[in-house]
Design a protein around this motif. Structure first.
Motif, mmCIF file in Angstrom:
data_model
loop_
_atom_site.group_PDB
_atom_site.id
_atom_site.type_symbol
_atom_site.label_atom_id
_atom_site.label_comp_id
_atom_site.label_asym_id
_atom_site.label_seq_id
_atom_site.Cartn_x
_atom_site.Cartn_y
_atom_site.Cartn_z
ATOM 1 N N ALA A 111 0.864 -1.189 0.000
ATOM 2 C CA ALA A 111 0.000 0.000 0.000
ATOM 3 C C ALA A 111 0.895 1.232 0.000
ATOM 4 C CB ALA A 111 -0.905 0.007 1.218
ATOM 5 N N ASP A 112 0.570 2.177 -0.865
ATOM 6 C CA ASP A 112 1.410 3.355 -1.060
ATOM 7 C C ASP A 112 0.732 4.566 -0.415
ATOM 8 O OD1 ASP A 112 3.022 5.359 -1.987
ATOM 9 O OD2 ASP A 112 2.330 5.240 -4.077
ATOM 10 N N SER A 113 1.306 5.060 0.691
ATOM 11 C CA SER A 113 0.625 6.148 1.410
ATOM 12 C C SER A 113 0.925 7.520 0.829
ATOM 13 C CB SER A 113 1.026 6.128 2.890
ATOM 14 O OG SER A 113 2.370 6.558 3.032
ATOM 15 N N ASN A 114 2.062 7.666 0.128
ATOM 16 C CA ASN A 114 2.411 9.014 -0.355
ATOM 17 C C ASN A 114 2.336 9.126 -1.884
ATOM 18 O OD1 ASN A 114 4.598 7.512 -1.010
ATOM 19 N ND2 ASN A 114 6.131 8.864 -0.092
ATOM 20 N N ASN A 115 1.744 8.115 -2.483
ATOM 21 C CA ASN A 115 1.437 8.154 -3.916
ATOM 22 C C ASN A 115 2.652 8.361 -4.823
ATOM 23 O OD1 ASN A 115 -1.353 7.689 -3.535
ATOM 24 N ND2 ASN A 115 -1.535 9.814 -2.826
ATOM 25 N N ASP A 116 3.786 7.817 -4.410
ATOM 26 C CA ASP A 116 4.937 7.841 -5.325
ATOM 27 C C ASP A 116 5.025 6.544 -6.128
ATOM 28 O OD1 ASP A 116 5.746 6.033 -3.430
ATOM 29 O OD2 ASP A 116 7.637 7.018 -2.939
ATOM 30 N N GLY A 117 4.008 5.705 -5.982
ATOM 31 C CA GLY A 117 3.964 4.478 -6.778
ATOM 32 C C GLY A 117 4.626 3.284 -6.096
ATOM 33 N N ILE A 118 5.230 3.538 -4.934
ATOM 34 C CA ILE A 118 5.922 2.463 -4.212
ATOM 35 C C ILE A 118 5.297 2.319 -2.830
ATOM 36 C CG2 ILE A 118 8.146 1.710 -3.256
ATOM 37 C CD1 ILE A 118 9.517 3.245 -5.489
ATOM 38 N N GLY A 119 4.962 1.127 -2.482
ATOM 39 C CA GLY A 119 4.367 0.885 -1.165
ATOM 40 C C GLY A 119 5.322 1.282 -0.050
ATOM 41 N N ASP A 120 4.787 1.508 1.136
ATOM 42 C CA ASP A 120 5.628 2.006 2.224
ATOM 43 C C ASP A 120 5.060 1.580 3.575
ATOM 44 O OD1 ASP A 120 3.475 3.924 2.570
ATOM 45 O OD2 ASP A 120 4.342 4.964 0.850
ATOM 46 N N LEU A 121 5.815 1.917 4.630
ATOM 47 C CA LEU A 121 5.420 1.459 5.974
ATOM 48 C C LEU A 121 4.088 2.061 6.405
ATOM 49 C CD1 LEU A 121 8.803 1.441 7.958
ATOM 50 C CD2 LEU A 121 7.767 -0.364 6.590
ATOM 51 N N SER A 164 14.422 5.411 2.810
ATOM 52 C CA SER A 164 13.492 6.548 2.770
ATOM 53 C C SER A 164 12.315 6.302 1.824
ATOM 54 C CB SER A 164 14.229 7.835 2.404
ATOM 55 O OG SER A 164 14.873 7.630 1.180
ATOM 56 N N ILE A 165 12.462 5.400 0.868
ATOM 57 C CA ILE A 165 11.274 5.153 0.016
ATOM 58 C C ILE A 165 10.153 4.479 0.820
ATOM 59 C CG2 ILE A 165 12.388 5.060 -2.270
ATOM 60 C CD1 ILE A 165 12.312 2.018 -2.118
ATOM 61 N N TYR A 166 10.526 3.839 1.921
ATOM 62 C CA TYR A 166 9.502 3.176 2.739
ATOM 63 C C TYR A 166 9.092 4.003 3.952
ATOM 64 C CZ TYR A 166 10.926 -0.859 -0.025
ATOM 65 O OH TYR A 166 11.215 -1.697 -1.063
HETATM 66 CA CA CA Z 1 5.215 5.394 -1.249
#
Ligand code: CA
Ligand code: NOJ
Length: 629
Positions: A111-121, A164-166
């Motif tokens: 699930a990507d919370s900041n909409n950069d296309g990569i899922g994160d914590l 930082s991507i996560y």
């Molecule tokens: Ca993200």
């Protein structure tokens, strides 16, 4: 020395070759990145469920709903009151992981919370309620440490931080806190065989022959001919040695060149890596999944591995990793890691590819002092639904006397939905597989999306491939992107995973197979998982019962009892596309006049009249009942 058991075999040929030359045991080939399945998958793709029209799906769903509501209502009335005993997991000396259900999360894709296309914590944190409702007790996060992401996190450049991507360590703490509030533990992935080539240890190591970290990695001169020190191959293609011009020596890498192997014969490495685990235990993690455990040690004499005729998907000669995989010294390290884990009541899971359950047993330790949960990956190598094959493997596990850790998919393996699906009964088959690995003895590990029937979405062209082995091996080896696509949360664009462009394309199956739609469909794969996990949790026989195989000659139906002193559960799985009727004679088990109470079934008619003497099963049906004397 034992024969190689790490998944050296990237190619189909080895599946059969190993057994005949006596170097590998007769049972499953061990391809992690799974050419056996990639071959099967190519065949199966033509039956893709995607060919159904949405009209068909709508009609089918309406019918299913009606039928399932009826079934669940019937069953609810029939469940005996004492089958809901809640106390099994609460025994004081009970190790917490024994009754737990684990769930693997590939953070890039959840699930990507900041909409950069990569899922994160933060994305994971936002879905903890979903996991709780599903019945999950522990989440295993694949690596989210700082990393150049060459192998999507399995190349770690700092073991004590978050990439930082996560997110960051604060996000991690929040994730842990929120998970704990819901009774969910967090397990980290520990990449112990190698670091990133950008890790400060390696940067120092490569800087000079006299550097403080030189001996933290495996360096060697070339052969007289200027060739690499020996014939060892990287599982990701080509020689396992890379020449480094700074010091004119080669370094060793079992995986990508950007993943240099640590030298575990150096006590400083052991010390530093053990400390990493302490660092995370102090931050509350409940254990580790140890990556590539069998590859920690190499033959000090660097002897050449035996080569066999043929080449693998990556064009390399077939080879038995006799001298660089599964060396006995690994067990000393596991014992050491276990001691530290025990001080923190933590669990160690292993990525343990072995040819047989007996070989797997070694990873528990002679005195149960190594891994508590070495994964049994053998189900992922049973390519077709075969009651006989599954029964045979379970029997091997049972006679090895181990606490099993079954998995049916992960981030390196084609999803089970595609492996076993026949294009007509895919959802029924997904439930059938759940009915198998969630009712056997042991601690199961789910792979994200399995519970909604996610399937592979492989790249269509080389330019789309992200996984480097897919680029290298194209078109025979398409890499692992297909099984790592974004979690399907709903039927909005990008399946609710992100409002940005997802790092991998969402599988088109998201339109029908997504959490939101399946929550509204009582006959969905998701509903079945939820019911089954709840049943498992409240049924002592499913948690602690012995495994007693039944009707062992039946080629179509796998049936077994799970039995404690005071209760018995019956599991019947029709692994065929035809209706089946089975007759059980339970008198040899001392249950001659037993009564059968349905607990959970996938069948529309619920079959409440079934008796032990006769159970009728729809194609690919699951029937779970309680046996009462
Ligand atoms: Ca993200
Ligand atoms: C096993 C991991 O599951 C896989 O994804 C990774 O590429 C290799 N180990 C190397 O770390």
């Amino acid at each position: 020395m034992q024969h190689a058991e790490y998944p050296i075999e990237l190619m189909h040929a080895v599946c059969t070759a190993g057994a005949s030359n006596g170097l590998a045991s007769a049972s499953p080939c061990i391809p992690p990145y799974a050419s056996c399945f990639r071959s099967c998958r190519r065949r199966k793709r033509s039956f893709s469920y995607r060919s159904r029209t949405s009209f068909d799906v709508g009609k089918i769903n309406m019918l299913r709903k009606a039928v399932t509501i009826l079934v669940l209502t019937l069953i609810a009335g029939l469940i005996p009151a004492d089958s809901t005993a809640e106390n099994a997991a609460g025994q004081p000396d009970h190790p917490w992981w024994r009754h737990a259900v684990f769930y693997e999360i590939y953070p890039r894709s959840f699930a990507d919370s900041n909409n950069d296309g990569i899922g994160d914590l933060n994305g994971i944190t936002s879905h903890l309620d979903y996991l709780k409702a599903l019945g999950i007790d522990a989440i295993w996060l694949t690596p989210c440490y700082p990393s150049p992401q060459v192998d999507f996190g399995y190349d770690v450049s700092d073991y004590e931080n978050i990439d930082s991507i996560y997110g960051n360590l604060k996000d991690f703490e929040r994730l842990e806190r929120e998970a704990k509030r819901r009774g969910i533990r967090v397990i980290m992935d520990f990449v112990i065989n190698h670091t990133s080539d950008q890790h400060p240890w390696f940067l120092d190591s490569r800087s000079s022959i006299n550097s403080g970290h030189r001996n933290w990695y495996i360096w060697h001169d070339s052969r007289a001919s200027g060739q690499p020190p020996n014939n060892w191959q990287s599982i990701f293609g080509g020689s396992a040695w890379k020449f480094d011009p700074t010091t004119s020596q080669y370094y060793y890498h079992f995986f990508y060149p950007q993943q240099p192997d640590l030298n575990w014969r150096n006590p400083a490495v052991e010390h530093a890596m053990f400390d990493v685990t302490r660092w995370w235990y102090k931050r509350g993690v409940a254990g580790f999944r140890l990556d590539a455990v069998s590859t920690l040690f190499e033959d000090p004499d660097l002897r050449d591995n035996p080569v066999r005729p043929g080449v693998n998907d990556l064009g390399d000669p077939l080879m038995d990793n006799l001298y660089n995989d599964n060396l006995p010294e690994v067990h000393d390290i596991l014992r050491g890691l276990r001691k530290v884990a025990d001080e923190h009541k933590a669990v160690l899971i292993g990525e343990t590819w072995t040819a047989t359950p007996d070989a797997l047993r070694k990873y528990y330790g002679e005195h149960n002092d190594e891994l508590q949960m070495p994964m049994d990956l053998a189900f992922t190598e049973i390519a077709t639904l075969s009651a006989t094959e599954f029964r045979k493997h379970i029997a091997g596990v049972e006679s090895a006397g181990i606490w099993p850790v079954y998995v049916i998919s992960n981030h390196d393996i084609v999803r089970s939905y595609l492996r076993y699906g026949d294009g007509q009964h895919d959802d029924a088959i997904a439930k059938l597989m759940a009915g198998l690995y969630l009712t056997l003895r042991g601690t199961p590990i789910l792979y994200y999306g399995e519970e909604i029937g996610m399937q592979n979405n492989d790249p269509q062209k080389k330019d789309d491939v992200q996984d480097p082995i897919g680029k290298l091996g194209w078109p025979r080896q398409k890499g692992r992107d297909g099984e790592r696509t974004p979690m399907q949360w709903n039927d909005t664009p990008n399946a609710g995973f992100s409002q940005g462009k997802p790092w991998l394309p969402v599988s088109p199956s998201y339109q029908t197979h997504n959490v939101a739609s399946e929550l509204n469909d009582p006959n969905s794969v998701l509903h079945f998982y939820r019911h089954l996990l709840a049943l498992r949790r409240r049924t002592p026989a499913l948690l602690d019962g012995d495994y007693l195989p039944l009707n062992q000659d039946d080629p179509n139906v796998l049936a077994y009892l799970r039995r404690t002193k005071s209760s018995s559960a019956l599991v019947v799985l029709n692994m065929s596309a035809a209706p089946q009727t089975i007759r059980l004679d339970l008198s040899p088990k001392g249950l001659a006049s037993a009564k059968l109470w349905p607990l959970l079934t996938t069948m529309g008619t619920a079959n409440p009249q079934a008796t032990v003497a006769q159970i009728s099963l729809d194609p690919f049906a699951v029937y779970i009942g309680e046996i009462r004397k």
